[in-house]
Scaffold this active site. Structure first.
Site, short mmCIF file in Angstrom:
data_model
loop_
_atom_site.label_atom_id
_atom_site.label_comp_id
_atom_site.label_asym_id
_atom_site.label_seq_id
_atom_site.Cartn_x
_atom_site.Cartn_y
_atom_site.Cartn_z
N GLU A 108 32.56 -24.79 -74.64
CA GLU A 108 31.99 -24.17 -73.43
C GLU A 108 32.77 -22.76 -73.30
O GLU A 108 33.93 -22.81 -73.47
CB GLU A 108 32.39 -24.90 -72.19
CG GLU A 108 31.91 -24.40 -70.79
CD GLU A 108 32.40 -25.05 -69.65
OE1 GLU A 108 31.67 -25.97 -69.23
OE2 GLU A 108 33.60 -24.96 -69.05
N TYR B 236 27.43 -17.99 -68.42
CA TYR B 236 27.92 -19.28 -68.72
C TYR B 236 27.31 -19.89 -70.07
O TYR B 236 26.10 -19.64 -70.17
CB TYR B 236 27.47 -20.39 -67.52
CG TYR B 236 28.08 -21.69 -67.82
CD1 TYR B 236 29.13 -22.26 -67.67
CD2 TYR B 236 27.22 -22.50 -68.67
CE1 TYR B 236 29.49 -23.47 -68.01
CE2 TYR B 236 27.45 -23.90 -69.08
CZ TYR B 236 28.68 -24.41 -68.80
OH TYR B 236 28.95 -25.71 -68.95
#
Lengths: 423, 297
Positions: A214, A126
């Site tokens: 992101e 992530y």
């Protein structure tokens, strides 16, 4: 302004962040109205092209390009596998039919399908860049467990998330990116590749005035390559003046009214209850929203016409009338947004638009005595207490029905009460 | 007294010759604020309601010893205007601009912190110590809201402040200093950063905060109370207790993302620290009265 996955990936790819090879198949409009046969044909062709260009040794993934999260669970992402090129392409066509059907089931607009070459996943990471409000800095978050809901992980195991705080004047330093790479526990080459992606994502974040950039998941492939599996890019609406590449488009909004409001600069949120809010000030409008729910009513739309929009009562009322609400509730307590101007605006809007539903007014603030006179002269009954106005609106909308916040029966016929409130 | 601003605060108005700047400069003067100078590049030598205009903030500071800046400057020029005030030595700055780009908000807050300055806003009505001074755009003439008194008020919202403060005044109280920190995701100053001054102010008996969903400012207030940094009574009203996740309710900062920013969590934090949370604006005055006994209002 949130960008779709494929739009975000284009930006990432331009910045040098690896993304899987892909083709885009445009759809447009509500998924339920899509021409499924034509779309399946286009997807089949796109899959065949991908396989021809990159080999038949990997599956193809068909991904709905929609604004909602949780696409996997909702059936909006399907993998097409097969032993050879023809079978993969055929499976992709079938996957496209499934994805369109799922999107129709969810009831969303479907601007496009992304047809993407699959990767063999060894690990998911992530990575994101966002603003740290309290610190007045930018912050990079990274985690060796990608594909998860990061906020849930932050609540349960905050130690799993690595944070790097970035000075907004010095910018991200190479050592900070490297440290994150090593914190992921990756072998040296991958750690350096990760660090390079961190720097590129930070550049994207800064250059595009993003609220959030992101990559979740960021794949580590079986070959040890790093590839962006998804892209979430949200552009700050306040920066659009200096970001000419971004414009408001209908497919970013959930209704015509929401899109038109955004173009006018009128804050608007779509709900599907009984009472259209036409209020002034974000906090006051949100408070009225709460009071309606607490009193057992339901909200059709949130709309603010205060601040710079206080002369836009007509436009605001038009947007409210696009909803199937049964009452319009006007609550203001303004400063620059003068009460008399807003009252006159409401009266003019009623004359012009002849709304088919009653209007409840609670208009206070600068020049409120004049506002009261204007409303009375027009046959409206001015109220001065917010809670009383909320209860009046709920009564006119057919009464409280158990505190439902976003659901409610279709608008009831309210011609009689409209006459009553206006006579 | 008051906090942050008072009669002695010497105000320079940036953007003083604009329509809004001129209009509100007159109101600041009428309310009794000490406005010593204005700034509009290219208009030095003019005056606005008797206030002399300078090309630069530095010029205004040099000539009239201004020590606070009030900005009437569009959002995209706000960062530059704030840097100009900071570089001229000003340490109290209020900006009402609605629409400052997020990345500018970050840099503004960081720049202010680096020199120990306070920037209040944007997206706010500003700061008012009723009867003494005003850096902002408050309808001070509405007596049922802007009555001088002994309650400190901090808020993220404009119209809602009128609504809530009217309930404070209806109960017989008045306001010492009202600070609108604003509705942006990264405001220049945060609630908890003013608590120490309210604590030290002998003329503030209690504080009301008008918060809303999104961010962590209310939690920071709860932490300050839990740490014993603020011990006076505190009553909060929070907008957005029934707002759904993921929807931006008007203010850019008013959004629940993931698990953070829910009003539920804010209420739990505040109540856990000993503060009182009002369900509705109309309850605020009564809750305040219950916690202040015998004091002046």
């Amino acid at each position: 302004m949130r960008r779709l996955e494929h739009q975000g990936k284009s930006v990432f790819a331009e910045a040098g962040i690896p993304v899987p090879p892909s083709r885009l198949v445009e759809v447009g409009g509500p998924a339920a109205a899509a021409d499924v046969d034509a779309i399946a044909g286009h997807v089949q062709q796109a899959a065949a092209e991908l396989v021809a260009a990159h080999g038949a040794d990997a599956p193809v993934v068909v991904k709905a390009q929609v604004m909602m999260g949780g696409r996997g669970k909702a059936g909006l992402i399907k993998v097409a596998q097969g032993p050879n090129a023809a079978e993969i392409a055929g499976a992709a066509a079938a996957a496209a039919r499934t994805v369109v059907a799922s999107a129709a089931g969810v009831g969303v607009d479907l601007p496009a399908l992304l047809v993407e070459r699959g990767v063999e996943i060894h690990q998911e990471l992530y990575l994101s860049v966002t603003a740290d409000a309290a610190a007045g800095r930018f912050v990079i978050l990274a985690c060796a467990e990608g594909g998860v809901e990061i906020e849930e992980l932050a609540a349960q195991r905050p130690e799993a998330i690595h944070r790097v705080s970035v000075d907004p004047f010095r910018g991200l330093q190479p050592y900070q990116a490297r440290a994150l790479g090593f914190a992921m526990g990756l072998p040296k080459a991958q750690a350096m590749a990760f660090a390079a992606i961190v720097q590129k994502l930070y550049q994207v974040f800064r250059q595009h005035d993003a609220e959030l950039a992101e990559i979740n998941p960021l794949f580590v492939t079986a070959d040890g390559e790093l590839v962006a599996g998804d892209a979430k890019l949200m552009i700050d609406d306040n920066s659009l003046d200096r970001q000419p590449g971004y414009q408001l488009q209908r497919d970013q909004f959930e209704s015509d009214a929401a899109f038109e409001a955004a173009r006018e600069g009128i804050p608007y949120v779509q709900f599907d209850g009984e009472i259209s809010l036409m209020c002034a000030g974000a906090g006051l409008t949100t408070t009225v929203f709460d009071l309606v729910n607490l009193e057992g009513g339901s909200v059709a739309n949130y709309l603010e016409f205060g601040g710079p929009n206080y002369r836009k009562a007509g436009r605001a009322m038009e947007l409210c009338l696009k909803n199937r609400s049964s009452v319009i509730l006007v609550v203001t307590f303004g400063t620059i947004a003068r009460a008399d101007v807003m009252a006159q605006g409401v009266v003019d809007a009623i004359r012009e638009l002849k709304p088919d539903r009653p209007i409840v007014t609670c208009i206070r603030g600068t020049n409120e005595e004049e506002a009261e006179r204007i409303l009375r002269d027009a046959g409206l009954e001015p109220l001065f207490d917010t809670e009383e106005a909320v209860r009046r609106a709920i009564a006119l909308s057919g009464g409280a029905h158990g505190g439902a916040s976003t659901t409610g029966p279709a608008a009831t016929s309210s011609g009689a009460s409209a006459r009553e409130a206006r006579s | 007294m008051s906090i942050f601003i008072n009669k002695e605060t010497r105000i320079v108005v940036q953007g003083v010759t604009g329509q809004e700047g001129s209009f509100w400069t007159k109101h600041m003067l009428d309310m009794g604020a000490t406005v010593v100078a204005g700034v509009t590049p290219g208009k030095e030598g003019q005056d606005v309601h008797g206030v002399p205009v300078f090309h630069t903030v530095a010029g205004a500071v040099e000539t009239h010893a201004a020590d606070a800046a009030m900005l009437f400057v569009p959002p995209r020029f706000t960062k530059d205007a704030i840097y100009e005030a900071l570089d001229a030595g000003i340490r109290k700055i209020v900006t009402i601009a609605d629409g400052i780009p997020l990345h500018d908000q970050i840099q503004i807050r960081a720049a202010a912190q680096s020199v120990g300055a306070r920037v209040v806003g944007g997206n706010t009505s500003g700061v008012i110590s009723p009867g003494q001074s005003m850096l902002g755009i408050f309808p001070y003439w509405i007596e049922r809201v802007y009555k001088p008194g002994r309650i400190g008020v901090m808020t993220r919202s404009g119209s809602l402040t009128n609504e809530v403060t009217a309930m404070v005044v209806r109960e017989g109280f008045g306001v010492s200093t009202l600070i609108g920190v604003g509705g942006d995701p990264v405001p220049g100053s945060r609630f908890a950063e003013f608590l120490e001054e309210y604590q030290a102010d002998d003329d503030t008996d209690a504080v009301v905060i008008v918060g809303e969903l999104g961010g962590t400012m209310e939690e920071e207030v709860a932490q300050a109370i839990a740490d014993g940094r603020f011990t006076k009574p505190l009553v909060a009203f929070l907008a957005g207790r029934t707002a759904p996740k993921g929807k931006r309710m008007g203010h850019a900062g008013a959004i629940v993302t993931g698990g953070t920013g829910t009003v539920e969590a804010k209420i739990a934090a505040l109540e856990g620290a000993g503060a009182v949370v009002a369900e509705r604006p109309s309850h605020v005055g009564r809750l305040l009265a219950e916690r202040i006994t015998g004091g002046k209002r």
